[in-house]
Structures are given as structure tokens and as C-alpha cells.
Design an enzyme around this catalytic site. Structure first.
Site, PDB file in Angstrom:
ATOM      1  N   LYS A 111      -5.032  -9.947  -6.708  1.00  0.00           N
ATOM      2  CA  LYS A 111      -5.573  -8.598  -6.928  1.00  0.00           C
ATOM      3  C   LYS A 111      -6.626  -8.685  -8.013  1.00  0.00           C
ATOM      4  CE  LYS A 111      -4.981  -4.372  -5.456  1.00  0.00           C
ATOM      5  NZ  LYS A 111      -4.460  -3.904  -4.140  1.00  0.00           N
TER       6      LYS A 111
ATOM      7  N   ASP B 181      -9.867  -1.451  -2.469  1.00  0.00           N
ATOM      8  CA  ASP B 181      -8.690  -0.751  -2.997  1.00  0.00           C
ATOM      9  C   ASP B 181      -9.257   0.561  -3.559  1.00  0.00           C
ATOM     10  OD1 ASP B 181      -5.666  -1.304  -3.658  1.00  0.00           O
ATOM     11  OD2 ASP B 181      -6.451  -0.366  -5.464  1.00  0.00           O
TER      12      ASP B 181
HETATM   13  O1  2IT Z   1      -3.098  -2.816  -1.462  1.00  0.00           O
HETATM   14  C1  2IT Z   1      -3.596  -3.418  -0.485  1.00  0.00           C
HETATM   15  O2  2IT Z   1      -2.888  -4.007   0.344  1.00  0.00           O
HETATM   16  C2  2IT Z   1      -5.046  -3.390  -0.337  1.00  0.00           C
HETATM   17  N1  2IT Z   1      -5.722  -2.801  -1.159  1.00  0.00           N
HETATM   18  C3  2IT Z   1      -5.702  -4.137   0.794  1.00  0.00           C
HETATM   19  C4  2IT Z   1      -5.807  -5.588   0.479  1.00  0.00           C
HETATM   20  C5  2IT Z   1      -6.599  -6.405   1.466  1.00  0.00           C
HETATM   21  O3  2IT Z   1      -6.825  -7.589   1.139  1.00  0.00           O
HETATM   22  O4  2IT Z   1      -6.991  -5.922   2.521  1.00  0.00           O
END
Ligand code: 2IT
Length: 445
Positions: free
Chosen positions: A124, A164
Site C-alpha cells: 500500500k 484508492d
Molecule cells: O483497497 C484496495 O483493495 C484497493 N484500493 C485496490 C487495490 C488494487 O491494487 O487494485
């Protein structure tokens, strides 16, 4: 496993990281029995290795705003765990972003990604940059400055970022453009790309659609359906939009949306026109929902409040972490809620989850319910690797299949003696076993 000791040690090492400690606490409580029954986990110190990210990159971002002022923000990328695939997870741009929030999100992402059945590890990233009220040019300069640091540590087989909160198609475009220029390579790093430059059909809708498919299965387990159900949702972003669209299509009536300024109560329910309007509201970049009640006067705007006081059959929090607390849960229960599907990451506080569990109400946790978003990201990676595009029908069918297998995994590990499915336990155990066994296979690294 002594959960209390582990948490006390973590708290000493990472004081004040409350969201991260909250997320770890929940997972450890769910898996302790399985962990204790399998001494090979303890022998390899799986928990101690799983709760600390592989690495964290923190960097300064300097950029110039439209008035010519120099702005400084802080950026991070947490590469949490890559036992089953490249680090994978979104980039959050919001003034609340700090290490605790990104570590909780990265930690959750490990188990969520494991549940998808696709080969993706957990990661993340984000920044305390506030996109609210910024011009396109400012957003572009910020995203480019952000990439000047991030590009070094990402790649299609290393770490694949995505959107996100605060990061949508526009931001991914600016970030990917800069990545491509610096790396001198056109690869599939980043998901949520535009359709004509490597993106996948259904990715924008995937989180909301997937969440609705999962909830549909929760309903079907109880011989129930969305038909005629009153549904309250929070948020008005990409995810809430996808939920509103699919729930409405399946016969449910979505009566609320919300923003930082308050919530909208629309007794007649959202229809196609109103759902389209959500996109415009979001694009205005003001982060408020009150204009909805001006455009659709039959709706009521309630300032400064969350939508959980509105009586509903199904509550689907779709905004942000800890947005539904113990008091909200009591209100929902008093008003007869039957199902709760957490679409946001860790949208409910532990007190709220406890109330739902004690009442034996089906409660779907974010890492299962919202896994459709990252699942279609995984499908975007597959299409990029093959240099092919699947049709909308193909992607949607695969999303259906994945959400269904997540529901099956949760039921397998979460069904209690009386038949009640504890989806939190099920999701955590299923995700944990997959990652922990991969770690065991790969030795002490
Ligand atoms: O919280 C999540 O799963 C997302 N923001 C998507 C993450 C992604 O790599 O598509």
C-alpha cells in the site's frame, strides 16, 4: 499464541499506530486456534515475520502550486509481503494518511489478495496530499513529483500500485506517464489504467460490483435476496457508485449516500439518472454531497451526520476506516438491520463488529467484501502480460467466480457449530493459511 504479548510488543515498537494495531489484533484473534494447532508456524516465527512489512520507503515530495508556491508533502510505499506474488495495492491521497493507516491497509491487503485466488502479495502507498479543490495541473505536478521517487521500487513483477481514496483514473494516468518516461519501458505496472492504454473493462466498477455479488451470496445463504430491500450506503466515490449501480440492478433500493459534509436521504431510492449524477458530483472535486438535494429536491440533506440512523435491511459502509462505530451499530440493530457488508477497508470498529456478531447478524468484512477491486486489478495484470484484452462479459464472469470462491472460503473456515457464518474468522483464516504456507515453503527470508 499469546495475542496480548504480541500486541504489547508491537505497541512498544510502534507507539500510536492505532489503526495498524487494530488490524493486527483482529487477524491474530481469528487465527490463534489454527496457529496453535500447527506448531510449524510458530517454529518459523510466521506471525513475527508477517506483522512487520518487508520494507517501507518514505520520501519527501516537492511541487509547485498554481500560485507559484512551493508545496511539500510526505509519501510512503509499504511493501508488506510478497510470499504469493508481487506487492500489490493502492495509493491513498488524503490529508489523514500516515504510516499507521498505510500499514493497516497494507496488512489487510496481504490477506485480501490471498483470498482472490490470484498471485498477488500485499502493499500500500500514499501521501498526505489533499486533492480537494486542486486544479488538474496541480494534481499532475503532484503525481509527477510523487513518481520521481516511487518509480525506483515498482515494476510489473516487483510492486504494482493502483487507485484508492483520492487516486482515480486521472491520477493513475499522470503517475503512469511519469513512470514510463523514467523507466523507458511500457509495462503493466499500475492497474486502473485507461482503457486505451492497458486498462481492463469493469475495473472502475469492480469493487462495488464485487461487493454486491458477495452480499448477494450472504443473502442467498439465508434464502434471501436484494429484491425490495432498503440499503443504506456511505460515501459517494467510485466504490459507492459501483455498489449503488449493482444493488439497484438487483432490485434493492439504495436510500443514502454520504460525504464529509453529511448524508443524503433519498426515500425513493437512487435510479440510473441519480447514479450518473454521482459521477459528476465526484468530478467536481469539492468533496461534498449537499448539492444532490438541490438537484433532486425530493431528497433530504442531513448536515454533519452519518447515514446509520436511517432504518435499513442492509448496511454497506463504503467510505473509509472506522466509519461505523459501536453506537452506530446499536442504532442499526435497533432499527432492524439484517445484513452488514463492509465495503470500505476496516469500515467498522471492533465494538461494532462485536455487536453484529453477538446478534448473529451476517457481517462481511472489508477484506472479503471489497476484494473485487483488487481481483480485477489482478485480471488487468494478466491481460497486460498476455498483451490481450478480455470483453466486459469475460471480466465480469471471472469477477463473479472469484467473489463466489471467496464466499466459499469464508464459509469453509468461518461456519460455527450452530451454522452461523463468522465471515471475519473465515476470511482471516483462509487468507492466513495461504500466505503462511507459502512462507513456510520459501524458507527463512
Ligand atoms: O483497497 C484496495 O483493495 C484497493 N484500493 C485496490 C487495490 C488494487 O491494487 O487494485
Amino acid at each position: 499464541m499469546n495475542v496480548k504479548n504480541i500486541l504489547t510488543n508491537l505497541e512498544t515498537k510502534h507507539p500510536g499506530e492505532k489503526e495498524y494495531l487494530q488490524a493486527v489484533h483482529e487477524v491474530l484473534e481469528s487465527i490463534k486456534t489454527i496457529y496453535d494447532e500447527n506448531p510449524q508456524y510458530e517454529a518459523a516465527k510466521i506471525i513475527e515475520r508477517l506483522v512487520e512489512p518487508d520494507r517501507i520507503l518514505t520520501f519527501r515530495i516537492s511541487w509547485v502550486d498554481d500560485e507559484g508556491n512551493v508545496q511539500v508533502n510526505l509519501g510512503h510505499r509499504i511493501q508488506f509481503n510478497n510470499a504469493i506474488g508481487p506487492y500489490k495495492g493502492g495509493i491513498r491521497l488524503h490529508p489523514s494518511v500516515n504510516l499507521s493507516i498505510l500499514k493497516f491497509l497494507g496488512f489487510e491487503q496481504i490477506f485480501k489478495n490471498a483470498l482472490t485466488t490470484l498471485p498477488m502479495g500485499g502493499g500500500k502507498g500514499g501521501s498526505d496530499f489533499n486533492p480537494k479543490g486542486k486544479s488538474d495541473a496541480e494534481i499532475m505536478r503532484f503525481c509527477q513529483a510523487f513518481m520521481l521517487e516511487l518509480w525506483r521500487v515498482i515494476g510489473p513483477n516487483q510492486d504494482v500500485p493502483a487507485g484508492d481514496i483520492g487516486t482515480g483514473g486521472r491520477e493513475i494516468g499522470f503517475m503512469y506517464g511519469m513512470y514510463k518516461k523514467l523507466q523507458f519501458e511500457n509495462t503493466g505496472v499500475f492497474t486502473g489504467k485507461g482503457l486505451n492504454w492497458g486498462g481492463s473493462l469493469i475495473r472502475p466498477e469492480a469493487t462495488g460490483f464485487g461487493a454486491t455479488y458477495f452480499t448477494k451470496q450472504m443473502l442467498e445463504t439465508n434464502n434471501d435476496s436484494f429484491k425490495g430491500k432498503i440499503v443504506t450506503i456511505s460515501g459517494f466515490g467510485n466504490v459507492a457508485w459501483g455498489v449503488a449501480q449493482k444493488v439497484t440492478e438487483l432490485g434493492g433500493k439504495v436510500v443514502t449516500i454520504s460525504g464529509p459534509d453529511g448524508y443524503i436521504y433519498d426515500e425513493r431510492g437512487l435510479d440510473a439518472e441519480k447514479i450518473d449524477y454521482l459521477l459528476m458530483l465526484r468530478a467536481s472535486n469539492n468533496d461534498i454531497v449537499s448539492p444532490y438535494a438541490e438537484v433532486f429536491p425530493e431528497a433530504k440533506f442531513v448536515a454533519g451526520k452519518k447515514p446509520w440512523a436511517v432504518a435499513c435491511d442492509i448496511a454497506m459502509p463504503s467510505a473509509t476506516q472506522n466509519e461505523l462505530d459501536g453506537d452506530d451499530a446499536k442504532l442499526l440493530v435497533a432499527n432492524g438491520v439484517k445484513y452488514i457488508a463492509e465495503v470500505s477497508n476496516m469500515g467498522c470498529t471492533p465494538e461494532a463488529v462485536d455487536i453484529f456478531h453477538k446478534r448473529k447478524l451476517p457481517f462481511g468484512p472489508g477484506k472479503a467484501v471489497n476484494a473485487g477491486g483488487v481481483s480485477v486489478s489482478g485480471l488487468e495484470m494478466s491481460q497486460n502480460a498476455m498483451k490481450l484484452n478480455w470483453t466486459k462479459e469475460e471480466v465480469d464472469a471471472k469477477l463473479h467466480h472469484i467473489m463466489s470462491s471467496i464466499h466459499t472460503a469464508c464459509s469453509k473456515y468461518g461456519t460455527e457449530n450452530d451454522g452461523y457464518v463468522n465471515y471475519v474468522k473465515g476470511a482471516n483464516i483462509a487468507g492466513f493459511i495461504k500466505v503462511a504456507d507459502a512462507m513456510l515453503d520459501q524458507g527463512i527470508i
